[in-house]
Write a protein that holds these residues in place. Structure first.
Motif, short mmCIF file in Angstrom:
data_model
loop_
_atom_site.label_atom_id
_atom_site.label_comp_id
_atom_site.label_asym_id
_atom_site.label_seq_id
_atom_site.Cartn_x
_atom_site.Cartn_y
_atom_site.Cartn_z
N ASP A 1 71.61 134.85 55.05
CA ASP A 1 72.22 133.67 54.67
C ASP A 1 71.99 132.94 54.59
N ALA A 2 72.70 131.54 53.81
CA ALA A 2 71.56 130.28 53.50
C ALA A 2 71.99 129.35 54.78
N VAL A 3 72.31 129.62 56.08
CA VAL A 3 71.44 129.10 57.68
C VAL A 3 70.31 129.09 57.78
N SER A 4 70.64 131.09 57.38
CA SER A 4 68.94 131.70 58.39
C SER A 4 68.04 130.94 56.92
N TRP A 5 68.04 130.69 55.39
CA TRP A 5 66.71 130.67 54.20
C TRP A 5 67.10 128.67 55.25
N ASN A 6 67.46 127.93 55.09
CA ASN A 6 67.88 126.19 55.70
C ASN A 6 66.81 126.50 56.83
N SER A 7 67.16 127.33 57.82
CA SER A 7 66.18 127.15 59.15
C SER A 7 64.87 126.61 58.53
N LEU A 8 64.33 128.42 57.83
CA LEU A 8 62.94 128.82 57.34
C LEU A 8 62.49 127.48 56.42
N ILE A 9 62.99 127.37 55.96
CA ILE A 9 62.80 125.36 54.38
C ILE A 9 62.72 124.42 55.43
N SER A 10 63.31 124.06 56.58
CA SER A 10 63.55 122.99 57.45
C SER A 10 62.08 122.62 58.59
N SER A 11 62.00 124.61 59.02
CA SER A 11 60.70 124.58 59.72
C SER A 11 59.82 124.54 58.52
N TYR A 12 59.43 124.77 57.65
CA TYR A 12 58.42 123.92 56.46
C TYR A 12 58.03 123.19 56.81
#
Length: 79
Positions: free
Chosen positions: A63-74
């Motif tokens: 979902d948007a939260v999991s994508w945000n977690s990955l993008i912010s991790s990058y």
């Protein structure tokens, strides 16, 4: 589980985070999106972006939260 994972991330407690990851898998909590998103963030904050990526890629539903977690991790790692 989310709160405990957040605490591990804040303390950069990788060993405890890996233990919790195993617990999550054993208990079947790996289908709960907020738990998995927090797991991605925990690994990234502990310096293991590759493990966060692996968790993300193994998620059946994203979902948007999991994508945000990955993008912010990058972002945390300068990517």
């Amino acid at each position: 589980m989310v709160s405990v994972l957040q605490a591990c991330a804040a303390l950069t407690a990788l060993e405890q985070g890996r233990f919790l990851h195993g617990y999550i898998l054993r208990r079947g909590l790996d289908s709960i999106l907020p738990v998995m998103s927090t797991l991605i963030t925990m690994y990234a904050r502990c310096g293991k972006l590759d493990l966060g990526e692996r968790v993300f890629s193994m998620m059946n539903k994203k979902d948007a939260v999991s994508w945000n977690s990955l993008i912010s991790s990058y972002g945390v790692h300068g990517y």
